[in-house]
Design a protein around this motif. Structure first.
Motif, mmCIF file in Angstrom:
data_model
loop_
_atom_site.group_PDB
_atom_site.id
_atom_site.type_symbol
_atom_site.label_atom_id
_atom_site.label_comp_id
_atom_site.label_asym_id
_atom_site.label_seq_id
_atom_site.Cartn_x
_atom_site.Cartn_y
_atom_site.Cartn_z
ATOM 1 N N HIS A 64 -2.578 2.162 10.281
ATOM 2 C CA HIS A 64 -1.157 2.296 10.563
ATOM 3 C C HIS A 64 -0.387 2.787 9.337
ATOM 4 O O HIS A 64 0.468 3.671 9.457
ATOM 5 C CB HIS A 64 -0.594 0.980 11.094
ATOM 6 N N TRP A 65 -0.661 2.230 8.163
ATOM 7 C CA TRP A 65 0.086 2.723 6.998
ATOM 8 C C TRP A 65 -0.398 4.109 6.597
ATOM 9 O O TRP A 65 0.389 4.923 6.085
ATOM 10 C CB TRP A 65 0.062 1.737 5.846
ATOM 11 N N ALA A 66 -1.674 4.411 6.873
ATOM 12 C CA ALA A 66 -2.189 5.745 6.559
ATOM 13 C C ALA A 66 -1.474 6.819 7.381
ATOM 14 O O ALA A 66 -1.122 7.885 6.859
ATOM 15 C CB ALA A 66 -3.689 5.800 6.810
ATOM 16 N N PHE A 67 -1.257 6.548 8.653
ATOM 17 C CA PHE A 67 -0.588 7.531 9.504
ATOM 18 C C PHE A 67 0.865 7.753 9.086
ATOM 19 O O PHE A 67 1.426 8.817 9.351
ATOM 20 C CB PHE A 67 -0.665 7.105 10.972
ATOM 21 N N CYS B 252 0.831 -1.212 0.000
ATOM 22 C CA CYS B 252 0.000 0.000 0.000
ATOM 23 C C CYS B 252 0.860 1.255 0.000
ATOM 24 O O CYS B 252 0.535 2.245 -0.668
ATOM 25 C CB CYS B 252 -0.937 -0.001 1.211
ATOM 26 N N GLN B 253 1.963 1.231 0.717
ATOM 27 C CA GLN B 253 2.848 2.389 0.702
ATOM 28 C C GLN B 253 3.521 2.562 -0.657
ATOM 29 O O GLN B 253 3.737 3.686 -1.112
ATOM 30 C CB GLN B 253 3.894 2.263 1.816
ATOM 31 N N ARG B 254 3.832 1.466 -1.328
ATOM 32 C CA ARG B 254 4.386 1.554 -2.680
ATOM 33 C C ARG B 254 3.351 2.140 -3.639
ATOM 34 O O ARG B 254 3.674 2.967 -4.502
ATOM 35 C CB ARG B 254 4.819 0.178 -3.173
ATOM 36 N N ILE B 255 2.095 1.708 -3.505
ATOM 37 C CA ILE B 255 1.018 2.228 -4.347
ATOM 38 C C ILE B 255 0.830 3.724 -4.093
ATOM 39 O O ILE B 255 0.659 4.518 -5.030
ATOM 40 C CB ILE B 255 -0.286 1.448 -4.080
ATOM 41 N N ALA B 256 0.865 4.116 -2.828
ATOM 42 C CA ALA B 256 0.725 5.534 -2.484
ATOM 43 C C ALA B 256 1.856 6.365 -3.080
ATOM 44 O O ALA B 256 1.636 7.496 -3.542
ATOM 45 C CB ALA B 256 0.671 5.703 -0.968
#
Length: 385
Positions: free
Chosen positions: A316-319, A286-290
């Protein structure tokens, strides 16, 4: 520290008539959660949620999880990215999308849960630290229900001071437009209104022409975005809608991994990207996609609609991700949304504050398993035509 067991745990939460989840593509009167619990020789356990596995193929999801057991047993769970890489590599031939990625996502999130608990830190501190010191959230429900219950729900959001609300609309264009109009009137002018057409997984999705007709018809109601107006893999249709739509377009909850999101991003299908750590490949993916979305100037709003383990993995990844501007928070009455929380979320002035509990902040006890026994069946009954 070594992994000594991988366990599949199914939970069921019957929904009464007021809670029954109905949307254009199906309905659900029993909501399931398909969880993975990784056990270690140090006594630290990690919990992950397969999300779609609980809703659509609960018992089969256990077989998929157990398929990966030989790659996990005896390994150090703190090597999260290395283990996830091995899991993905093991199913390249047969499982680049779908159930395999749901399982890998759940496993990766459970590994992060262990890693955080082992050092007494929340996962967001392990995956980048705070990029957001508070996250505005929107209430996500607005399912198909009788008019009196619909009005009661919308009035409750107004009473609670909710900043944003997302509703789901039926397939029929006239009925969908009428629902948007009703909800805007009930919510008043000051609450953001998002509209989800739920066409990503619909058996008879809108084409671009129908989606554009709808987008233009609801523009007067000041819509924050229109979500999934076409099938998940209809990239050309989505791009056509986005290019001509008077309101922003969002999507991504039914896509898997950076490769599929790459099609969505490069073809300019959306203004807002919506990955889910339980579907899209885990927290790191998800962080790679972001990051890919950031290169194209796109906003990121994580999808989150399952149990506590699903909601917390996405929080958690959103924060820890700079271009996340908003967080989805399910309000449709799923008891397991909060049941696994180690400590209740702290919410203030329409924002969720960073969780401080170690790991993902979830706990799975024998008492909880006994309280929500597996009921059998598939849970969600989807339309097939």
């Amino acid at each position: 520290m070594k992994i000594i067991a991988i366990e599949h745990i199914l939970l069921s939460a019957p929904l009464d008539e007021r809670q029954t989840a109905r949307w254009s593509g199906g309905q659900m009167s029993v909501a399931n959660a398909s969880l993975v619990r990784l056990r270690t020789d140090s006594g630290v356990d990690g919990i992950g949620d397969t999300y779609s596995g609980g809703w659509f193929y609960p018992e089969a999801s256990g077989a998929v999880l157990r398929h990966f057991e030989p790659l996990l047993l005896g390994e150090d769970p703190r090597n999260v990215t290395l283990l996830t890489k091995k899991l993905v590599a093991s199913c390249k031939y047969w499982g680049r999308v779908g159930a395999s990625i749901n399982a890998i996502s759940a496993i990766e999130n459970a590994l992060w849960d262990i890693a955080g608990k082992a050092v007494g830190l929340p996962v967001w501190k392990l995956v980048g630290g705070l990029a957001n010191d508070a996250l505005p959230y929107y209430a996500s429900a607005g399912l198909e229900k009788p008019r009196d219950l619909e009005a009661e729900e919308m009035q409750g959001y107004v009473r609670d001071g909710t900043r944003g609300v997302k509703i789901r609309v039926p397939t029929d264009l006239e009925a969908a437009i009428a629902k948007v109009a009703r909800c805007r009137e009930l919510l008043g002018p000051d609450i953001d209104l998002m509209v989800d057409a739920v066409m990503g997984s619909h058996p008879d999705p809108w084409d671009a022409k129908r989606a554009l007709t709808f987008a233009r018809a609801i523009e007067p109601f000041r819509i924050a975005w229109l979500e999934e107006p076409c099938a998940a893999d209809d990239y050309d249709g989505m791009a056509e809608v986005r290019a001509a739509s008077p309101i922003p377009i969002s999507g991504g909850e039914t896509l898997f991994g950076l490769v599929e999101f790459g099609h969505l991003i490069r073809k300019r299908c959306v203004d807002i990207v919506q990955p889910d750590a339980c579907t899209s490949g885990g927290i790191v993916e998800c962080q790679r996609i972001a990051a890919a979305a950031a290169l194209h100037g796109l906003a990121v709003v994580p999808h989150a609609w399952g149990s506590s383990a699903a909601v917390m993995a996405n929080l958690h990844w959103a924060f820890a991700t700079p271009n996340v501007r908003l967080q989805e928070f399910p309000t449709w009455g799923f008891p397991l949304r909060d049941a696994l929380l180690t400590k209740p979320l702290e919410i203030r002035d329409g924002c969720i504050l960073p969780p401080q509990e170690p790991g993902l902040g979830v706990t799975l006890t024998d008492e909880l398993i006994a309280r929500y026994p597996w009921a059998g069946g598939t849970g969600a009954k989807v339309r097939t035509g």
